[in-house]
Motif scaffolding. Structure first.
Motif, PDB file in Angstrom:
ATOM      1  N   GLU A 188       0.823  -1.205   0.000  1.00 45.65           N
ATOM      2  CA  GLU A 188       0.000   0.000   0.000  1.00 45.65           C
ATOM      3  C   GLU A 188       0.862   1.262   0.000  1.00 45.65           C
ATOM      4  O   GLU A 188       0.604   2.215  -0.743  1.00 45.65           O
ATOM      5  CB  GLU A 188      -0.930  -0.009   1.225  1.00 45.65           C
ATOM      6  CG  GLU A 188      -1.832   1.196   1.350  1.00 45.65           C
ATOM      7  CD  GLU A 188      -2.877   1.280   0.252  1.00 45.65           C
ATOM      8  OE1 GLU A 188      -3.319   2.403  -0.052  1.00 45.65           O
ATOM      9  OE2 GLU A 188      -3.256   0.222  -0.296  1.00 45.65           O
ATOM     10  N   VAL A 189       1.891   1.274   0.826  1.00 49.35           N
ATOM     11  CA  VAL A 189       2.750   2.456   0.906  1.00 49.35           C
ATOM     12  C   VAL A 189       3.553   2.629  -0.387  1.00 49.35           C
ATOM     13  O   VAL A 189       3.815   3.752  -0.827  1.00 49.35           O
ATOM     14  CB  VAL A 189       3.689   2.360   2.128  1.00 49.35           C
ATOM     15  CG1 VAL A 189       4.610   3.577   2.209  1.00 49.35           C
ATOM     16  CG2 VAL A 189       2.876   2.246   3.413  1.00 49.35           C
ATOM     17  N   ALA A 190       3.906   1.511  -1.014  1.00 49.63           N
ATOM     18  CA  ALA A 190       4.708   1.576  -2.235  1.00 49.63           C
ATOM     19  C   ALA A 190       3.892   1.946  -3.468  1.00 49.63           C
ATOM     20  O   ALA A 190       4.456   2.399  -4.477  1.00 49.63           O
ATOM     21  CB  ALA A 190       5.393   0.228  -2.477  1.00 49.63           C
ATOM     22  N   PHE A 191       2.578   1.785  -3.410  1.00 51.79           N
ATOM     23  CA  PHE A 191       1.727   1.850  -4.600  1.00 51.79           C
ATOM     24  C   PHE A 191       1.848   3.173  -5.353  1.00 51.79           C
ATOM     25  O   PHE A 191       2.092   3.194  -6.570  1.00 51.79           O
ATOM     26  CB  PHE A 191       0.274   1.599  -4.189  1.00 51.79           C
ATOM     27  CG  PHE A 191      -0.701   1.603  -5.331  1.00 51.79           C
ATOM     28  CD1 PHE A 191      -0.651   0.616  -6.302  1.00 51.79           C
ATOM     29  CD2 PHE A 191      -1.677   2.579  -5.427  1.00 51.79           C
ATOM     30  CE1 PHE A 191      -1.553   0.601  -7.355  1.00 51.79           C
ATOM     31  CE2 PHE A 191      -2.576   2.580  -6.477  1.00 51.79           C
ATOM     32  CZ  PHE A 191      -2.515   1.591  -7.441  1.00 51.79           C
ATOM     33  N   ALA A 192       1.679   4.293  -4.656  1.00 50.43           N
ATOM     34  CA  ALA A 192       1.701   5.594  -5.335  1.00 50.43           C
ATOM     35  C   ALA A 192       3.080   5.891  -5.906  1.00 50.43           C
ATOM     36  O   ALA A 192       3.210   6.416  -7.018  1.00 50.43           O
ATOM     37  CB  ALA A 192       1.270   6.701  -4.379  1.00 50.43           C
ATOM     38  N   ALA A 193       4.142   5.554  -5.151  1.00 53.08           N
ATOM     39  CA  ALA A 193       5.495   5.790  -5.655  1.00 53.08           C
ATOM     40  C   ALA A 193       5.767   4.949  -6.900  1.00 53.08           C
ATOM     41  O   ALA A 193       6.439   5.406  -7.839  1.00 53.08           O
ATOM     42  CB  ALA A 193       6.519   5.479  -4.559  1.00 53.08           C
ATOM     43  N   GLU A 194       5.244   3.730  -6.932  1.00 57.57           N
ATOM     44  CA  GLU A 194       5.387   2.887  -8.122  1.00 57.57           C
ATOM     45  C   GLU A 194       4.716   3.542  -9.327  1.00 57.57           C
ATOM     46  O   GLU A 194       5.245   3.525 -10.447  1.00 57.57           O
ATOM     47  CB  GLU A 194       4.784   1.509  -7.867  1.00 57.57           C
ATOM     48  CG  GLU A 194       5.603   0.643  -6.923  1.00 57.57           C
ATOM     49  CD  GLU A 194       4.917  -0.670  -6.605  1.00 57.57           C
ATOM     50  OE1 GLU A 194       3.678  -0.744  -6.777  1.00 57.57           O
ATOM     51  OE2 GLU A 194       5.595  -1.616  -6.177  1.00 57.57           O
TER      52      GLU A 194
END
Length: 496
Positions: free
Chosen positions: A110-116
């Motif tokens: 979830e935390v990685a999603f937007a940065a990805e």
């Protein structure tokens, strides 16, 4: 006005000229006649009465208006000279309801999603993920399921997800509303650390002003009728008595001022309505126990506050007392005066039996909305119980909770504070003997907070029992009664 902190090269400049937005199907604009400039790296606290358009402004800056619902825009709103929709990724928004922001099944993903989605290099993404989780104090494994998080933990997760983007404009909508007192300071300090590191521009909406007043450069107050009511430094806006009095009159929370309350001060309570014996509760059928061995009685004409840190199991305990979750062990029994012919176990009651005996207001208001208009929502419960709704009762509730002008509006287009008041009103419409409220003062301005407290004090005086899961110490003090403090898997009753 220039920032008091050196902006980063990527910090965003905001400008608005006559900007406004009207939701589809609504006669009135949610925000209108907005003219302002926010310099790169400025830290702004955005205030205003409930329904003044604060969340709408944030959604406009994030470029999500029109994507989530149709509507009409007027004037111009720009980030670095371009419309927000053309500057995706430059702004990061933490929504008022974190439940709607969680997408994936595991905390790390979830935390990685937007940065990805922003095409950040993989090795850098996981460095950002770890740093963001540390910043917000969410000490959980990366594989921890997001469905097992409490409301406060989801709020931290939503903030961490946006912080990992490292946006040039950070938009926060009530970021500490559902957090325990320690969590409020942790999250605020996390935001400050990120701003110091990145130099980003900040616009934060928060009803409780004191939390942010010392860490922002500027306070902007929206007028409920459109435009800007006040704009200046925190000392200039909050430090002069005449200005403070004007803001308080407009419904803005002013540090050191508590709104006047009506209604009788609740007394000692009456006969028992509900009891829990050796009660153990769990969030899921097969998950670990959240709280064990709860023993308590809830009496008529009594207030009971449930307090404790985020993730301790407060909401789970409340839902179990309300007959919506099966106890893991132990018993919940309704007294004959509450149960009538329905039997003593609230979990076995049919929905129509439950709603006229125990009314539960969820932490996320949207989970309760079932119809296309506020008026229909208020009528739904009574019609389900008796086949008809008393128009006088509906009118009274709408007036008391300042919803009259919204009766034809879609519930999902309301502000966060308006949604909360509607969720309370829908439960009151069926006149239950026991009312269970999860974070009832979320999103309320000073005026609507006082009106809600006054209404609940009157209900208690009429014999209704009110159980509230809350971090709002002023609310607990105003209602009196006892407190069930939950921490470390156990509950402890405290007399007040």
């Amino acid at each position: 006005m220039t920032a008091a902190h050196p902006p980063a090269a990527g910090a965003v400049q905001v400008s608005a000229r006559g900007w406004g937005w009207r939701h589809a199907g609504r006669k009135a604009f949610a925000a209108r006649h907005l003219d302002l400039d926010i310099g790169p790296g400025e830290r702004v606290l955005l205030l205003g009465a409930s329904g003044a358009g604060k969340s709408t402004v944030l959604h406009g800056l994030a470029g999500v208006l029109g994507a989530q619902d149709e509507g009409e825009q007027e004037g111009g709103l720009l980030l670095d000279g371009v419309p927000p929709a053309a500057a995706r990724g430059r702004a990061g928004l933490v929504l008022q309801d974190p439940e709607t922001q969680v997408v994936l099944a595991r905390v790390g993903d979830e935390v990685a999603f937007a940065a990805e989605n922003l095409a950040v290099p993989r090795e850098e993404i996981w460095q950002r993920v770890g740093r963001a989780l540390d910043d917000v104090g969410l000490d959980l494994p990366l594989y921890h399921p997001t469905t097992a998080l409490s409301g406060g933990q989801k709020q931290r997760l939503a903030l961490a997800s946006v912080l990992a983007m490292e946006p040039g404009l950070l938009l926060l909508d009530e970021p500490t509303a559902n957090l325990d007192p320690d969590g409020v300071l942790e999250v605020r300090d996390a935001v400050v650390r990120v701003l110091e590191r990145t130099g980003a521009t900040l616009v934060v909406v928060e009803h409780r002003v004191a939390v942010w007043a010392d860490v922002v450069d500027r306070v902007i107050v929206l007028d409920a009728g459109g435009g800007v009511l006040a704009d200046g430094s925190p000392a200039g806006i909050l430090g002069h008595e005449a200005t403070r009095a004007g803001l308080a009159h407009a419904g803005v929370w002013v540090p050191g001022r508590r709104p006047p309350l009506g209604g009788p001060v609740p007394g000692a309570g009456g006969g028992p309505l509900l009891s829990a014996r050796s009660l153990t509760v769990a969030r899921t059928k097969r998950g670990p126990a959240a709280v064990e061995d709860i023993d308590l009685r809830v009496h008529e004409a009594e207030a009971l506050g449930i307090t404790g840190p985020n993730g301790a199991g407060k909401s789970t305990a409340a839902l179990t007392l309300g007959g919506l979750l099966r106890p893991r062990a132990g018993r919940v029994d309704a007294a004959p005066s509450l149960a009538g012919a329905a039997g003593s176990d609230p979990f076995r009651w049919r929905s129509a039996q439950l709603v006229q005996r125990i009314g539960t207001v969820f932490q996320e208001p949207e989970h309760q909305f079932l119809t296309a208009s506020v008026g229909e929502e208020l009528e739904f419960g009574p019609r389900r119980v008796s086949g008809t709704a008393d128009p006088r009762r509906i009118t009274e509730l709408a007036e008391r909770l300042r919803l009259t002008h919204l009766l034809k509006a879609n519930p999902f287009t309301l502000s966060g504070g308006e949604k909360r008041r509607l969720s309370v009103a829908t439960m009151l419409a069926t006149a239950p003997r026991l009312l269970i409220l999860d974070e009832p003062t979320f999103g309320q301005d000073a005026g609507t907070w006082a009106e809600l407290v006054t209404l609940l004090r009157e209900l208690i005086d009429d014999g209704v029992a009110v159980v509230s899961v809350t971090h709002d110490a002023d609310f607990i003090a105003a209602l009196g009664g006892r407190t069930l403090h939950i921490a470390d898997g156990a509950g402890r009753l405290v007399a007040r």
